[in-house]
Write an enzyme that holds these catalytic residues in place. Structure first.
Site, PDB file in Angstrom:
ATOM      1  CB  THR A 180      10.865 -37.610  28.354  1.00 42.28           C
ATOM      2  OG1 THR A 180      10.564 -38.887  27.785  1.00 42.28           O
ATOM      3  CG2 THR A 180       9.755 -37.178  29.301  1.00 42.28           C
ATOM      4  CE  LYS A 181      12.489 -41.895  23.730  1.00 39.85           C
ATOM      5  NZ  LYS A 181      11.262 -42.098  24.502  1.00 39.85           N
ATOM      6  CG  ASN A 182      18.479 -36.806  23.904  1.00 44.03           C
ATOM      7  OD1 ASN A 182      17.865 -37.383  24.799  1.00 44.03           O
ATOM      8  ND2 ASN A 182      19.788 -36.896  23.788  1.00 44.03           N
TER       9      ASN A 182
END
Length: 360
Positions: A180-182
């Protein structure tokens, strides 16, 4: 949810990268990891990058590589994911929880200064939600007291402060590559440093303490990144700049649409480049019916996902169980709500988010 709170983006390039590694027959740490490390260094002012299997592992190894251990204290925010403090305890040191400043949810430099003791070995600021912490003030405190800075940049890929990228302020810094990180590698982390000896120690620690096979120099771990994960990460790294600008554009749309509404939109410090890992609004208890939780329920009923990061301060979790006076931390835990801001949102999605928030 028709509009999810987060949406990992994988395309044909990522699939081809994985297939390339599978065809090569070399899936453990190998040339893809080395290439990923070299390419990642470009977003942290050329610092050496060492890939590991998670951001948590990276934070743990960074502490150990810098000699933090039993008898030491590390100043951390309580308003963060538990890993920020867990790794300090796993290193045998004591996390010292201090309050955040209200505007950007990052460490309050005045609280940091007040918490320094002769046992303080490091300060670990978290660039929460993708907004840089006040590194000028924190760095000055660290220099004045002769203590290290370890940046928890797990949510802040490509964020910057006064033109300097996060990850280039402390002696070490750690980025997460969770889905879910950038950007993601499927799972993984990256530790960056400007110290060659620390970099070598990190490489030893991630690989059972070995540089040469069966010649273990210290007691280490098996927290390597695989070439499969690195191949995905290399593709995502090439997309990061475009995705970041889309996140910032989405945040600007939400800022404009929610201006004057009952929720408080994110503020950005002068000179800060916010990369909006989360677009986090503040919902005061009497601002909307049911407060923050009531708003989240109404958003869900309209198909709009949201998240609370974080509902329980770390110091109050059963794993630590401390009674501390951290008023801004407690207030944030009651009031924050993160709205979708990821790059896959359409214009219609953004309009729907605004409409759902402002609906009576």
């Amino acid at each position: 949810m028709s509009i999810p709170a987060a949406a990992p983006l994988f395309g044909a390039e990522e699939r081809e990268a994985v297939d390339r590694v599978l065809r090569s027959g070399m899936v453990a740490q190998g040339p893809e990891v080395a290439a990923f490390e070299e390419e990642f260094s470009a977003i942290v002012a050329g610092r050496t990058a060492v890939a590991v299997n998670s951001g948590t592992s990276g934070l743990h190894l960074a502490l150990l590589a810098m000699g933090v251990g039993p008898g030491d204290e590390v100043i951390v925010p309580s308003f963060s994911f538990a890993a920020t403090a867990n790794v300090v305890a796993l290193a045998g040191a004591t996390p010292v929880f201090v309050d955040i400043e209200p505007g950007h949810y990052c460490l309050d430099p005045a609280a940091v200064e007040a918490a320094v003791t002769p046992r303080t070995a490091a300060i670990m600021p978290v660039h929460l939600y993708g907004h840089p912490a006040d590194m000028a003030a924190i760095g000055a405190i660290a220099q004045r007291h002769g203590i290290a800075v370890i940046e928890d940049a797990c949510q802040a890929h490509a964020a910057a402060l006064d033109g300097t990228p996060v990850g280039a302020f402390g002696k070490t810094a750690v980025f997460s590559l969770y889905p879910t990180k950038n950007m993601t590698s499927g799972e993984g982390g990256m530790v960056v440093t400007d110290d060659p000896q620390i970099a070598r120690t990190l490489r030893l620690l991630r690989n059972q303490g070995m540089e040469k096979r069966y010649e273990n120099e210290l007691v280490g771990f098996n927290v390597r990144m695989t070439d499969l994960h690195a191949a995905i990460g290399r593709v995502q790294l090439r997309k990061l700049a475009g995705w970041t600008e889309q996140r910032r554009a989405n945040a600007a749309f939400l800022d404009a649409g929610l201006a004057g509404s009952a929720v408080g939109t994110p503020s950005v410090a002068p000179g800060a480049r916010h990369v909006y890992h989360q677009y986090t609004v503040r919902v005061e208890p009497d601002a909307v019916p049911g407060g923050r939780d009531g708003l989240a329920e109404r958003l869900a009923a309209r198909g709009v996902g949201s998240g609370v990061y974080y509902p329980i301060p770390i110091h109050r979790l059963p794993s630590f169980g401390l009674a501390l006076d951290l008023p801004e931390t407690e207030r944030a835990a009651r009031e924050v709500l993160s709205l979708p801001v990821h790059p896959s949102l359409s214009d219609a999605d953004l309009k729907s988010i605004v409409e759902a928030v402002v609906a009576k």
